[in-house]
Write a protein that holds these residues in place. Structure first.
Motif, PDB file in Angstrom:
ATOM      1  N   LEU A 130      30.291 -11.988 -19.062  1.00 13.20           N
ATOM      2  CA  LEU A 130      30.829 -12.818 -17.992  1.00 13.20           C
ATOM      3  C   LEU A 130      32.332 -13.050 -18.208  1.00 13.20           C
ATOM      4  CD1 LEU A 130      30.344 -14.504 -15.457  1.00 13.20           C
ATOM      5  CD2 LEU A 130      29.739 -16.437 -16.931  1.00 13.20           C
ATOM      6  N   LYS A 131      32.725 -13.216 -19.466  1.00  8.62           N
ATOM      7  CA  LYS A 131      34.150 -13.402 -19.761  1.00  8.62           C
ATOM      8  C   LYS A 131      34.953 -12.133 -19.470  1.00  8.62           C
ATOM      9  CE  LYS A 131      33.333 -17.011 -23.184  1.00  8.62           C
ATOM     10  NZ  LYS A 131      33.284 -17.372 -24.619  1.00  8.62           N
ATOM     11  N   ALA A 132      34.327 -10.969 -19.686  1.00  5.59           N
ATOM     12  CA  ALA A 132      35.001  -9.718 -19.332  1.00  5.59           C
ATOM     13  C   ALA A 132      35.198  -9.634 -17.823  1.00  5.59           C
ATOM     14  CB  ALA A 132      34.171  -8.529 -19.820  1.00  5.59           C
ATOM     15  N   TRP A 133      34.198 -10.051 -17.064  1.00  2.00           N
ATOM     16  CA  TRP A 133      34.307 -10.079 -15.600  1.00  2.00           C
ATOM     17  C   TRP A 133      35.443 -11.019 -15.181  1.00  2.00           C
ATOM     18  CZ3 TRP A 133      29.562 -11.682 -12.053  1.00  2.00           C
ATOM     19  CH2 TRP A 133      29.901 -11.453 -10.718  1.00  2.00           C
ATOM     20  N   MET A 134      35.495 -12.179 -15.823  1.00  2.00           N
ATOM     21  CA  MET A 134      36.547 -13.147 -15.498  1.00  2.00           C
ATOM     22  C   MET A 134      37.927 -12.641 -15.930  1.00  2.00           C
ATOM     23  SD  MET A 134      34.396 -16.523 -16.603  1.00  2.00           S
ATOM     24  CE  MET A 134      35.578 -17.747 -16.060  1.00  2.00           C
ATOM     25  N   THR A 135      37.968 -11.891 -17.037  1.00  2.00           N
ATOM     26  CA  THR A 135      39.228 -11.281 -17.470  1.00  2.00           C
ATOM     27  C   THR A 135      39.701 -10.271 -16.428  1.00  2.00           C
ATOM     28  OG1 THR A 135      38.622 -11.555 -19.810  1.00  2.00           O
ATOM     29  CG2 THR A 135      40.353  -9.959 -19.308  1.00  2.00           C
ATOM     30  N   ASP A 136      38.765  -9.477 -15.920  1.00  2.00           N
ATOM     31  CA  ASP A 136      39.088  -8.530 -14.844  1.00  2.00           C
ATOM     32  C   ASP A 136      39.634  -9.236 -13.605  1.00  2.00           C
ATOM     33  OD1 ASP A 136      38.800  -5.989 -15.711  1.00  2.00           O
ATOM     34  OD2 ASP A 136      36.865  -5.603 -14.772  1.00  2.00           O
ATOM     35  N   GLU A 137      39.141 -10.455 -13.364  1.00  2.00           N
ATOM     36  CA  GLU A 137      39.560 -11.223 -12.194  1.00  2.00           C
ATOM     37  C   GLU A 137      40.916 -11.906 -12.405  1.00  2.00           C
ATOM     38  OE1 GLU A 137      37.611 -12.242  -9.154  1.00  2.00           O
ATOM     39  OE2 GLU A 137      36.551 -10.387  -9.559  1.00  2.00           O
ATOM     40  N   LEU A 180      39.892  -7.673 -27.176  1.00  2.00           N
ATOM     41  CA  LEU A 180      39.839  -6.222 -27.081  1.00  2.00           C
ATOM     42  C   LEU A 180      40.413  -5.714 -25.759  1.00  2.00           C
ATOM     43  CD1 LEU A 180      36.301  -5.509 -28.598  1.00  2.00           C
ATOM     44  CD2 LEU A 180      38.523  -5.211 -29.708  1.00  2.00           C
ATOM     45  N   MET A 181      40.133  -6.433 -24.660  1.00  2.00           N
ATOM     46  CA  MET A 181      40.583  -5.971 -23.342  1.00  2.00           C
ATOM     47  C   MET A 181      42.035  -6.329 -23.071  1.00  2.00           C
ATOM     48  SD  MET A 181      37.206  -6.789 -21.026  1.00  2.00           S
ATOM     49  CE  MET A 181      38.006  -6.267 -19.502  1.00  2.00           C
ATOM     50  N   ARG A 182      42.362  -7.608 -23.148  1.00  2.00           N
ATOM     51  CA  ARG A 182      43.705  -8.057 -22.793  1.00  2.00           C
ATOM     52  C   ARG A 182      44.669  -7.962 -23.967  1.00  2.00           C
ATOM     53  NH1 ARG A 182      44.192 -13.730 -19.781  1.00  2.00           N
ATOM     54  NH2 ARG A 182      42.842 -12.541 -18.372  1.00  2.00           N
ATOM     55  N   GLY A 183      44.179  -8.308 -25.164  1.00  2.00           N
ATOM     56  CA  GLY A 183      45.056  -8.310 -26.327  1.00  2.00           C
ATOM     57  C   GLY A 183      45.396  -6.922 -26.833  1.00  2.00           C
ATOM     58  N   MET A 184      44.391  -6.001 -26.839  1.00  2.00           N
ATOM     59  CA  MET A 184      44.611  -4.677 -27.417  1.00  2.00           C
ATOM     60  C   MET A 184      44.577  -3.550 -26.390  1.00  2.00           C
ATOM     61  SD  MET A 184      45.203  -5.698 -30.397  1.00  2.00           S
ATOM     62  CE  MET A 184      45.606  -4.054 -30.956  1.00  2.00           C
ATOM     63  N   GLY A 185      44.087  -3.818 -25.175  1.00  2.00           N
ATOM     64  CA  GLY A 185      44.135  -2.807 -24.125  1.00  2.00           C
ATOM     65  C   GLY A 185      43.012  -1.795 -24.137  1.00  2.00           C
ATOM     66  N   PHE A 186      41.915  -2.067 -24.844  1.00  2.00           N
ATOM     67  CA  PHE A 186      40.758  -1.174 -24.766  1.00  2.00           C
ATOM     68  C   PHE A 186      40.138  -1.265 -23.367  1.00  2.00           C
ATOM     69  CE2 PHE A 186      40.877  -1.862 -29.415  1.00  2.00           C
ATOM     70  CZ  PHE A 186      40.786  -0.550 -29.851  1.00  2.00           C
ATOM     71  N   THR A 187      39.619  -0.163 -22.881  1.00  2.00           N
ATOM     72  CA  THR A 187      38.988  -0.158 -21.555  1.00  2.00           C
ATOM     73  C   THR A 187      37.531  -0.604 -21.661  1.00  2.00           C
ATOM     74  OG1 THR A 187      38.189   2.133 -21.679  1.00  2.00           O
ATOM     75  CG2 THR A 187      40.453   1.772 -20.889  1.00  2.00           C
ATOM     76  N   LYS A 188      36.959  -0.989 -20.536  1.00  2.00           N
ATOM     77  CA  LYS A 188      35.543  -1.359 -20.509  1.00  2.00           C
ATOM     78  C   LYS A 188      34.672  -0.179 -20.935  1.00  2.00           C
ATOM     79  CE  LYS A 188      35.520  -2.838 -16.190  1.00  2.00           C
ATOM     80  NZ  LYS A 188      36.955  -2.871 -15.805  1.00  2.00           N
ATOM     81  N   GLY A 246      46.675  -2.066 -34.699  1.00  2.00           N
ATOM     82  CA  GLY A 246      46.839  -1.574 -33.342  1.00  2.00           C
ATOM     83  C   GLY A 246      45.578  -0.972 -32.757  1.00  2.00           C
ATOM     84  N   ARG A 247      45.706  -0.456 -31.546  1.00  2.00           N
ATOM     85  CA  ARG A 247      44.566   0.054 -30.783  1.00  2.00           C
ATOM     86  C   ARG A 247      44.188   1.449 -31.265  1.00  2.00           C
ATOM     87  NH1 ARG A 247      45.500   0.869 -24.549  1.00  2.00           N
ATOM     88  NH2 ARG A 247      46.519   2.739 -25.346  1.00  2.00           N
ATOM     89  N   HIS A 248      43.149   1.501 -32.077  1.00  2.00           N
ATOM     90  CA  HIS A 248      42.600   2.768 -32.571  1.00  2.00           C
ATOM     91  C   HIS A 248      41.087   2.727 -32.377  1.00  2.00           C
ATOM     92  CE1 HIS A 248      46.452   3.882 -34.340  1.00  2.00           C
ATOM     93  NE2 HIS A 248      46.505   2.685 -34.913  1.00  2.00           N
ATOM     94  N   LEU A 249      40.562   3.748 -31.744  1.00  2.00           N
ATOM     95  CA  LEU A 249      39.131   3.783 -31.446  1.00  2.00           C
ATOM     96  C   LEU A 249      38.295   3.747 -32.717  1.00  2.00           C
ATOM     97  CD1 LEU A 249      37.139   3.865 -29.116  1.00  2.00           C
ATOM     98  CD2 LEU A 249      37.162   6.376 -29.265  1.00  2.00           C
ATOM     99  N   ALA A 250      38.750   4.400 -33.785  1.00  2.00           N
ATOM    100  CA  ALA A 250      38.007   4.418 -35.046  1.00  2.00           C
ATOM    101  C   ALA A 250      37.871   3.001 -35.618  1.00  2.00           C
ATOM    102  CB  ALA A 250      38.697   5.329 -36.056  1.00  2.00           C
TER     103      ALA A 250
END
Length: 413
Positions: A27-34, A240-248, A304-308
């Motif tokens: 739900l927080k991810a949805w709200m972040t998207d909003e 992860l989404m806003r701070g580091m820029g990982f996608t959903k 930083g943003r690393h998938l590993a």
């Protein structure tokens, strides 16, 4: 354990775990998207308050039964139906345009989910004998966490592909699996009879607990053991989404694959530890693993943003959850008197959820104040009080359960 009982444990564990992320990180991810603020997102942690308050209506479930399916199964089935309805209405909402409606529906979902948890936890304690209690709890917790990954990782992928509305409608459909589990579950009314009056249902469980030596230490440990975990989890998705820029899609794929393996492995390791060593030692090990897992997200904030790194941090977090929850549930369920299972376990689990509700509501502001590089070390430090309480384990008054010669009832000594 009979295959049918095993299937029921899996389905009910799944049903119990499904709503948590749908009112939490998803739900927080949805709200972040909003585009809502971190403070607003953090405050939504308060909708999980019913998980901490459920002890106040647990005696009602111990005392009364709904017609048709028995005392435990009747409540389980009706709450699952209401959970599905709340999810459907939530799916038809928009957080940015109707924040109050979303908050009300999320609160309704947590109330029905918490009530379902009261019934299913009591059913599990009554349906499983002492020999299978540890294994049954391990299976339940594993299925619970798998459901969280479905409503977390898979939901993130689905939201990327088909949008939030369709995702929440699909999650509502998934509640049907839990209803099948309720239908297949045995009726436990003959195992533990209902208290003879509402007064006994309220006062009996508390009197039984308060007369035990060391109960204050047990209560404190129940509150603090997972404090660091709850604080970290409350802001992991915005981080992860806003701070580091990982996608959903990235987050969801990691949670659906490596995290799924990690949670199953964590549950198995936790069950193995309980068979091989003392509960005290298992709690020590699991507590240190839990605290260490929080630092995985701290490493992402530094490197930083690393998938590993995301794979490693998420896998460690899920492994720690499976181990820690298995040990904690074994402690708490073994501390319940079967005559008051619903209320006593509701009290313990409510205390466990208390930090998630009271403290997690401020995590959005904490993240703003501290910044991500300091936030997760603070969360890890919050795990220390629980570990320190383990130093006083000898004062808790715990011992191996013993069977009553007269009733066969398992009770703490």
């Amino acid at each position: 354990m009979p295959p049918r009982r095993l299937l029921v444990l899996v389905l009910l564990g799944f049903a119990s775990g499904l709503p948590l992320f749908l009112t939490g990180s998803t739900l927080k991810a949805w709200m972040t998207d909003e585009g809502l603020s971190l403070g607003t997102i953090g405050l939504f942690s308060f909708v999980t308050l019913p998980y901490s308050l459920k002890v106040f209506w647990a005696p009602f479930l111990d005392r009364y039964a709904l017609p048709g399916l028995g005392r435990r199964r009747g409540w389980m089935f009706s709450m699952q139906a209401l959970m599905a309805g709340a999810l459907i209405l939530l799916a038809l909402s928009q957080p940015k345009l109707g924040l109050a409606r979303v908050a009300a529906l999320a609160l309704a979902l947590t109330i029905t989910s918490a009530t379902f948890d009261i019934a299913v936890d009591a059913w599990r304690a009554e349906a499983l004998d002492q020999k299978h209690l540890g294994l049954g709890n391990s299976i339940h917790i594993t299925a619970y966490r798998v459901a969280m990954l479905v409503s977390g990782g898979l939901a993130m992928i689905l939201a990327q592909v088909m949008g939030w509305r369709s995702t929440y409608l699909l999650m509502a459909a998934c509640t049907g699996l839990g209803m099948v589990g309720t239908w297949l579950a045995v009726n436990t009314d003959s195992v533990a009879k209902a208290p003879r009056s509402m007064k006994v249902a309220i006062s009996g469980p508390l009197e039984d607990l308060l007369k035990r030596s060391g109960i204050v230490y047990l209560f404190a440990f129940t509150i603090f053991f997972k404090l660091g975990d709850w604080l970290a989890e409350a802001m992991t998705m915005p981080f992860l989404m806003r701070g580091m820029g990982f996608t959903k899609l990235q987050i969801g794929t990691v949670q659906k694959t490596t995290a799924m393996v990690a949670i199953i492995l964590g549950g198995l390791i936790g069950g193995w530890m309980l068979m091989r060593m003392s509960l005290r030692k298992a709690l020590w090990i699991c507590g240190f693993v839990q605290a260490s897992s929080i630092l995985g997200f701290w490493s992402i904030s530094l490197l930083g943003r690393h998938l590993a790194l995301l794979v490693a941090a998420n896998s460690l977090e899920n492994l720690a959850y499976g181990m820690g929850s298995t040990a904690l549930v074994a402690l708490l369920m073994g501390s319940c008197n079967r005559s008051y299972t619903g209320t006593q376990y509701a009290l313990f689990s409510a205390l466990t959820a208390l930090p998630r509700t009271l403290f997690a509501g401020m995590t959005g502001f904490m993240a703003d104040w501290y910044g991500w590089k300091l936030y997760f070390p603070v969360c890890a430090a919050a795990a220390i009080p629980g570990l320190l309480l383990l130093l006083l384990y000898d004062r808790w008054g715990l011992a191996e359960p013993e069977a009553s010669a007269e009733t066969g009832e398992i009770r703490p000594t």
